[in-house]
Design a protein around this motif. Structure first.
Motif, PDB file in Angstrom:
ATOM      1  N   GLN A   1       0.680  11.298 -10.823  1.00 15.70           N
ATOM      2  CA  GLN A   1      -0.230  11.959 -10.620  1.00 15.70           C
ATOM      3  C   GLN A   1       0.787  13.512 -11.328  1.00 15.70           C
ATOM      4  O   GLN A   1       0.247  14.099 -11.379  1.00 15.70           O
ATOM      5  N   HIS A   2       1.940  12.826 -10.245  1.00 18.57           N
ATOM      6  CA  HIS A   2       2.860  14.370 -11.026  1.00 18.57           C
ATOM      7  C   HIS A   2       3.081  14.781 -12.427  1.00 18.57           C
ATOM      8  O   HIS A   2       3.286  15.750 -12.720  1.00 18.57           O
ATOM      9  N   VAL A   3       3.633  12.729 -12.707  1.00 17.84           N
ATOM     10  CA  VAL A   3       3.637  13.440 -14.022  1.00 17.84           C
ATOM     11  C   VAL A   3       2.514  13.808 -15.073  1.00 17.84           C
ATOM     12  O   VAL A   3       2.926  14.268 -16.469  1.00 17.84           O
ATOM     13  N   THR A   4       1.550  13.285 -14.463  1.00 18.76           N
ATOM     14  CA  THR A   4      -0.038  14.175 -15.710  1.00 18.76           C
ATOM     15  C   THR A   4      -0.208  15.065 -15.390  1.00 18.76           C
ATOM     16  O   THR A   4      -0.665  16.258 -16.188  1.00 18.76           O
ATOM     17  N   PHE A   5      -0.406  15.653 -14.042  1.00 17.20           N
ATOM     18  CA  PHE A   5      -0.096  17.027 -13.887  1.00 17.20           C
ATOM     19  C   PHE A   5       0.760  17.715 -15.077  1.00 17.20           C
ATOM     20  O   PHE A   5       0.325  18.604 -15.451  1.00 17.20           O
ATOM     21  N   LEU A   6       2.078  17.276 -14.785  1.00 13.81           N
ATOM     22  CA  LEU A   6       3.679  17.939 -16.075  1.00 13.81           C
ATOM     23  C   LEU A   6       2.483  17.771 -17.452  1.00 13.81           C
ATOM     24  O   LEU A   6       3.242  19.085 -18.371  1.00 13.81           O
ATOM     25  N   LEU A   7       2.281  16.854 -17.461  1.00  9.01           N
ATOM     26  CA  LEU A   7       1.440  16.516 -19.038  1.00  9.01           C
ATOM     27  C   LEU A   7       0.936  17.561 -19.732  1.00  9.01           C
ATOM     28  O   LEU A   7       0.296  18.491 -20.562  1.00  9.01           O
ATOM     29  N   GLU A   8      -0.296  17.400 -18.491  1.00 11.53           N
ATOM     30  CA  GLU A   8      -1.107  18.828 -18.810  1.00 11.53           C
ATOM     31  C   GLU A   8      -0.971  19.853 -18.802  1.00 11.53           C
ATOM     32  O   GLU A   8      -1.117  20.794 -19.785  1.00 11.53           O
ATOM     33  N   GLN A   9       0.012  20.771 -18.348  1.00  8.26           N
ATOM     34  CA  GLN A   9       0.470  21.495 -17.994  1.00  8.26           C
ATOM     35  C   GLN A   9       0.989  22.442 -19.213  1.00  8.26           C
ATOM     36  O   GLN A   9       1.259  23.437 -19.975  1.00  8.26           O
ATOM     37  N   ASN A  10       2.061  21.475 -19.751  1.00  6.10           N
ATOM     38  CA  ASN A  10       2.489  20.983 -20.798  1.00  6.10           C
ATOM     39  C   ASN A  10       2.157  21.589 -22.027  1.00  6.10           C
ATOM     40  O   ASN A  10       1.812  22.454 -23.195  1.00  6.10           O
ATOM     41  N   VAL A  11       1.098  20.696 -21.953  1.00  6.58           N
ATOM     42  CA  VAL A  11       0.277  21.096 -22.872  1.00  6.58           C
ATOM     43  C   VAL A  11      -1.010  22.239 -23.854  1.00  6.58           C
ATOM     44  O   VAL A  11      -0.778  22.873 -24.500  1.00  6.58           O
TER      45      VAL A  11
ATOM     46  N   ARG B   1       0.695  -1.469  -0.021  1.00  5.77           N
ATOM     47  CA  ARG B   1      -0.023   0.345   0.001  1.00  5.77           C
ATOM     48  C   ARG B   1       0.142   1.062   0.125  1.00  5.77           C
ATOM     49  O   ARG B   1       0.364   2.345  -0.641  1.00  5.77           O
ATOM     50  N   GLU B   2       2.233   1.420   0.325  1.00  6.35           N
ATOM     51  CA  GLU B   2       2.845   2.433   0.395  1.00  6.35           C
ATOM     52  C   GLU B   2       3.494   2.554  -0.535  1.00  6.35           C
ATOM     53  O   GLU B   2       3.919   3.682  -0.609  1.00  6.35           O
ATOM     54  N   LYS B   3       3.894   2.015  -1.520  1.00  4.78           N
ATOM     55  CA  LYS B   3       4.998   1.423  -2.237  1.00  4.78           C
ATOM     56  C   LYS B   3       3.319   2.084  -3.933  1.00  4.78           C
ATOM     57  O   LYS B   3       4.005   2.628  -4.130  1.00  4.78           O
ATOM     58  N   LEU B   4       2.249   1.813  -3.538  1.00  2.00           N
ATOM     59  CA  LEU B   4       1.046   2.017  -4.266  1.00  2.00           C
ATOM     60  C   LEU B   4       0.927   3.573  -4.547  1.00  2.00           C
ATOM     61  O   LEU B   4       0.659   3.962  -5.312  1.00  2.00           O
ATOM     62  N   ILE B   5       0.566   3.971  -2.947  1.00  2.00           N
ATOM     63  CA  ILE B   5       0.712   5.296  -2.786  1.00  2.00           C
ATOM     64  C   ILE B   5       1.878   6.462  -3.437  1.00  2.00           C
ATOM     65  O   ILE B   5       1.481   7.388  -4.514  1.00  2.00           O
ATOM     66  N   GLU B   6       2.801   6.093  -3.547  1.00  2.00           N
ATOM     67  CA  GLU B   6       4.173   6.404  -3.649  1.00  2.00           C
ATOM     68  C   GLU B   6       4.250   6.163  -5.395  1.00  2.00           C
ATOM     69  O   GLU B   6       4.536   7.535  -6.388  1.00  2.00           O
ATOM     70  N   ALA B   7       3.952   5.169  -6.038  1.00  3.64           N
ATOM     71  CA  ALA B   7       3.563   5.480  -7.428  1.00  3.64           C
ATOM     72  C   ALA B   7       2.478   5.865  -8.039  1.00  3.64           C
ATOM     73  O   ALA B   7       2.963   6.780  -8.741  1.00  3.64           O
ATOM     74  N   ASN B   8       1.328   6.217  -7.119  1.00  2.74           N
ATOM     75  CA  ASN B   8      -0.316   7.002  -7.833  1.00  2.74           C
ATOM     76  C   ASN B   8       0.986   8.864  -7.526  1.00  2.74           C
ATOM     77  O   ASN B   8       0.211   9.083  -8.799  1.00  2.74           O
ATOM     78  N   ASP B   9       1.028   8.801  -6.930  1.00  2.00           N
ATOM     79  CA  ASP B   9       1.786  10.203  -6.870  1.00  2.00           C
ATOM     80  C   ASP B   9       2.806  10.594  -7.977  1.00  2.00           C
ATOM     81  O   ASP B   9       2.461  11.863  -8.546  1.00  2.00           O
ATOM     82  N   LEU B  10       3.912   9.723  -8.179  1.00  2.00           N
ATOM     83  CA  LEU B  10       4.269  10.169  -9.222  1.00  2.00           C
ATOM     84  C   LEU B  10       4.149  10.113 -10.223  1.00  2.00           C
ATOM     85  O   LEU B  10       3.810  10.864 -11.075  1.00  2.00           O
TER      86      LEU B  10
END
Length: 132
Positions: free
Chosen positions: A106-116, A95-104
């Motif tokens: 989400q961050h990548v998705t946010f950056l992609l959205e901002q750049n697009v 569960r801890e690793k899942l949260i970390e992976a999800n956070d990563l």
């Protein structure tokens, strides 16, 4: 509906494949995949899941046949097994690793959205300037 081929479609596909490869080889994602495999292969956890399902199914059957005491006992046993599952060190780590992976992700998705969005705004500004 017709399929449209866009000028940069192949380039976008290549960039996306490269991004997916980079994300897949990221340490956080690798750690998540490693612990997920351990959880999937752990016989004790598999057995707990089967016991939880069995007790839950029993509780439903007892409720259907109006046997409240048996239903309570089956529910208690299911809850007990669920607690053991939830408190297992591998499940906690997963569960801890899942949260970390999800956070990563989400961050990548946010950056992609901002750049697009920024790219589209810049292109729109260019078109407006050309029209003026």
């Amino acid at each position: 509906m017709e399929k449209r081929e866009f000028q940069y479609e192949e380039e976008v596909k290549k960039s996306l494949d490269a991004l997916l490869e980079q994300i897949g080889s990221n340490e956080i994602i690798e750690d998540y995949k490693k612990i997920a495999r351990k959880v999937d292969q752990h016989e004790g956890l598999k057995q707990l899941v089967e016991e939880i399902k069995r007790h839950q199914k029993d509780a439903v059957q007892f409720a259907h046949y109006d046997k409240p005491e048996a239903e309570k006992e089956a529910t208690r046993l299911a809850d007990e097994k669920q607690k053991a599952f939830d408190e297992h060190p591998l499940v906690i780590a997963y569960r801890e690793k899942l949260i970390e992976a999800n956070d990563l992700l989400q961050h990548v998705t946010f950056l992609l959205e901002q750049n697009v969005n920024q790219y589209l705004e810049d292109k729109l500004d260019e078109v407006k300037e050309e029209e003026s």
